[in-house]
Design an enzyme around this catalytic site. Structure first.
Site, PDB file in Angstrom:
ATOM      1  N   ASP A 451       0.830  -1.203   0.000  1.00 57.19           N
ATOM      2  CA  ASP A 451       0.000   0.000   0.000  1.00 57.19           C
ATOM      3  C   ASP A 451       0.869   1.260   0.000  1.00 57.19           C
ATOM      4  O   ASP A 451       2.075   1.209   0.289  1.00 57.19           O
ATOM      5  CB  ASP A 451      -0.883  -0.028   1.265  1.00 57.19           C
ATOM      6  N   ASP A 521     -10.783   2.277  -2.957  1.00 60.05           N
ATOM      7  CA  ASP A 521     -11.313   2.070  -1.602  1.00 60.05           C
ATOM      8  C   ASP A 521     -12.832   2.169  -1.596  1.00 60.05           C
ATOM      9  O   ASP A 521     -13.476   1.873  -0.598  1.00 60.05           O
ATOM     10  CB  ASP A 521     -10.736   3.115  -0.639  1.00 60.05           C
TER      11      ASP A 521
END
Ligand code: DGJ
Length: 703
Positions: A451, A521
């Site tokens: 990430d 997301d």
């Protein structure tokens, strides 16, 4: 022959199955002139340079001509591909043609500066069956002094037309890949990133078209294989030419090329189609599957994962994860992933980044207790990391406060309570490689989610000379791939997922290193239909992860039916983010059924062609069809919301990509019938949907 040359000039003809790309060295102007990029032409000898005449002292021939790779120098005022300053202060490049070579479908053109020992080598490689042209550039300094590179684009492309449309995506965190098309007028249009990653805002590619549809019309396209600051400049000139240059962003960029040093710019891949946007997407999809995705896993179907991030966030414990894993295994999950929160002092987003060892309170017996359980349950185990970052509240930062990017006399700014590690320092890279290597070595980890949750700011690196500071953006991107590369070499069976606050690092550079992307997301199924549509334009479905999560959706607060959420996520690499501990028996049974269904169709979704038959951007229904080898197909249809009772809730939809002469069996939830391919594609089928958030899947199988 895919590459021909007309030796006298020389003019080069590069042929794919359906298109030709032509350019050559024009000795009169000492320039690499672009000639043609369009439908296939067979003989290079038919091409010549058209005469060029200066219109007035204000309109130089070099500005009027299309140059395949233009230096900044002489009377050029257009966007150049390369700009440099030599040690004596000269800021002008004059190309000299040295030679060319053709080997294995690669044409290499060797150029040099006329005075300085500065070598520029251009590479052109054609993948004939897909009509994809790869281009890259290597420069070399054989002077005894530094050369400062201020701009080094990977390629320029030209279409001698105006009034073209540009298609791109725009977006932001949790709202990536929103497609838009705009008419180009004279002037310069720029898409770029200055954030250190690709960003959620635009994508490093161009698409130019004129009256093209999904299935018809001319489309010119090209992507940049780069994950850092990029720039795509589309220039519509006063001479009726549309040109695109793309490469590393020249904003806040210089690179000092030392004596004896070589530098290779990121690759650009481009193509031309007369068959509209879907042909472009399907060729790029195939290109990514065959040539770009990491070889270790490109041939394998992606596994169905469970990730508890949305369900539990930082609040995790070994017992809770084992409980989740037991249910996950029962419903058919193949890969169990622990996201953020497992390491160091990570109980919220305000601490722990950098300390890549298990949190003792959450995992008293280390990770092995959970991993063994997950493996015993028949699943692979995966884990989340964010290696480029450090929390001020971490042991790593307390030990090495100087390992971050920063300027003297300025406070480093945090975002999500974190700072960016200075990856241009060798010891930082070494620390990350050894920490992650240890993690992978000591644990049976089959999947690593990488990430990156904030852009770079205060881009200063005290370890670099003043003159090298602006190379930091480039060095950072290279360092990320160095680290991933080292880990992949040591752990070839691990699957790597690329993530940057969702889809902030989706590009063809990342695709060479990561097997799949976390697309966004935003897991709201309706929003996701738009995001996935934008993604599918240029990127491969096999790398597009999509989770089914709880409702109301944690970001949008929208509630959509489980079927709708599943059907949407089944259009990519299916994952689950639902809190399984809160599901009823009935819900778990439904989920199990859906996962079973996905296993039956995933080879078609992940490896087939994709047709965007109807889009919610333009119509009431959203229909996407996947087809594998004209034999098997899956058809997804969505209705967002019912509009007026009087409207017929029956939609006639023509299918795509089938064999007209073959009879197919169409299977829906409550239906089964047979039709010929020509009927399905020319007459179409009727689908019935009424109500809000309706969806259905049809499976189409050749007899
Ligand atoms: C951002 C990612 O996109 C999410 O999936 C999740 O991993 C969080 N970061 C964790 O901090």
């Amino acid at each position: 022959m895919s590459i021909q040359v007309h030796k006298k000039t020389p003019i080069f003809l590069i042929n794919g199955e359906k298109s030709s790309y032509v350019f050559g060295w024009d000795a009169k102007f000492q320039a690499l002139r672009h000639i043609y990029w369009d439908k296939r032409v067979s003989n290079v000898k038919d091409f010549e340079f058209l005469p060029l005449k200066e219109l007035s002292a204000n309109e130089s021939e070099w500005d009027i001509m299309m140059e395949d790779y233009a230096p900044w120098g002489g009377r050029r005022y257009k966007t150049p591909c390369i700009k440099a300053t030599f040690a004596d202060g000269t800021r002008d490049i004059v190309f000299e043609f040295l030679k060319y070579e053709i080997r294995d479908n690669i044409l290499t053109v060797y150029l040099k500066d006329r005075h300085y020992n500065f070598f520029i080598t251009l590479y052109y490689q054609i993948i004939e069956k897909l009509d994809i042209l790869s281009r890259w550039v290597e420069i070399e300094n054989k002077e005894s002094n530094d050369i400062i590179i201020e701009n080094l684009y990977s390629a320029a492309f030209h279409v001698p037309e105006i009034g073209m449309d540009s298609t791109q995506v725009k977006g932001y965190w949790a709202g990536e890949q929103q497609l838009f098309t705009e008419r180009l007028f004279p002037g310069r249009k720029i898409f770029e990133s200055r954030k250190g990653t690709t960003s959620h805002n635009h994508s490093p590619y161009f698409i130019l078209s004129k009256n093209a549809t999904e299935y018809e019309g001319e489309v010119y396209f090209g992507v940049l294989a780069y994950s850092g600051n990029f720039k795509v400049s589309i220039d519509v000139s006063q001479y009726d030419i549309t040109s695109v240059t793309l490469g590393i962003n020249d904003f806040d960029f210089t690179y000092r090329l030392k004596p004896g040093e070589k530098f290779t710019a990121p690759k650009a891949y481009a193509g031309y189609s007369t068959e509209g946007f879907s042909d472009m997407s399907n060729r790029m999809n195939q290109f990514a599957l065959e040539y770009i995705l990491p070889k270790e896993n490109s041939g394998k179907l992606r596994k169905i994962l469970y990730n508890s991030w949305e369900a539990t966030e930082f609040n995790i414990s070994v017992d809770q994860q084992i409980k989740l894993a037991k249910i996950a295994a029962e419903i058919g999950i193949e890969l169990f992933v622990v996201d953020d929160g497992w390491f160091g002092g990570r109980n919220s987003d305000s601490a722990g980044l950098g300390d890549w060892y298990p949190n003792k309170e959450k995992f008293p017996n280390s990770l092995s207790e959970l991993i063994k359980k997950v493996n015993d349950l028949g699943m692979d185990f995966g884990i989340w990391v964010e290696p480029e970052m450090v929390s001020p509240d971490s042991n790593l930062y307390r030990l090495h406060p100087d390992w971050i990017y920063n300027f003297p006399n300025r406070d480093p700014t945090t975002a999500r309570n974190q700072l960016v590690l200075n990856l241009t320092r060798d010891e930082v890279q070494e620390y990350l490689i050894s920490a992650l290597d240890k993690l992978l070595e000591e644990n049976n980890i089959a999947f690593l989610k990488w990430d990156m949750n904030r852009p770079i700011s205060e881009p200063g690196a005290l370890n670099l000379d003043r003159i090298d500071q602006k190379s930091l953006w480039y060095r950072h991107t290279q360092a990320v791939f160095n680290i991933v590369g080292a880990l992949r070499r040591n752990h070839p069976n691990v699957v790597f997922e690329g993530c940057s606050s969702g889809g902030g690092r989706v590009d063809y550079g990342a695709l060479e290193h990561f097997d799949q992307f976390w697309t966004s997301d935003n897991t709201d199924a309706l929003d996701r239909l738009y995001i996935q549509e934008g993604y599918s334009v240029m990127y491969p479905i096999k790398a597009m992860c999509a989770w089914v999560t709880d409702v109301p959706n944690c970001h949008t607060k929208k509630t959509t039916p489980l079927d709708f959420r599943f059907h949407c996520a089944m259009m990519g690499v299916l994952g689950l983010g639902i809190n399984l501990l809160k599901c009823s028996e009935e819900e778990l049974e439904m989920i199990k059924e859906k996962i079973k269904e996905y296993k039956e169709i995933r080879h078609v979704v992940q490896e087939g062609k994709l047709y965007r038959i109807s889009s919610l951007r333009k119509s009431e229904i959203h229909v996407v069809q996947y087809v594998l080898d004209e034999r098997e197909s899956v058809f997804f249809a969505f209705l967002k919301g019912q509009k007026y009772i009087s409207l017929p809730y029956q939609y006639t939809v023509k299918m795509k990509g089938l064999d007209p002469a073959v009879e197919y069996t169409i299977t829906g939830k409550d239906s089964k019938y047979k039709k010929n391919g020509d009927y399905l594609m020319n007459v179409g089928i009727n689908i019935y949907m009424i109500g809000d958030y309706q969806s259905q899947i049809l499976k189409i199988q050749a007899k």
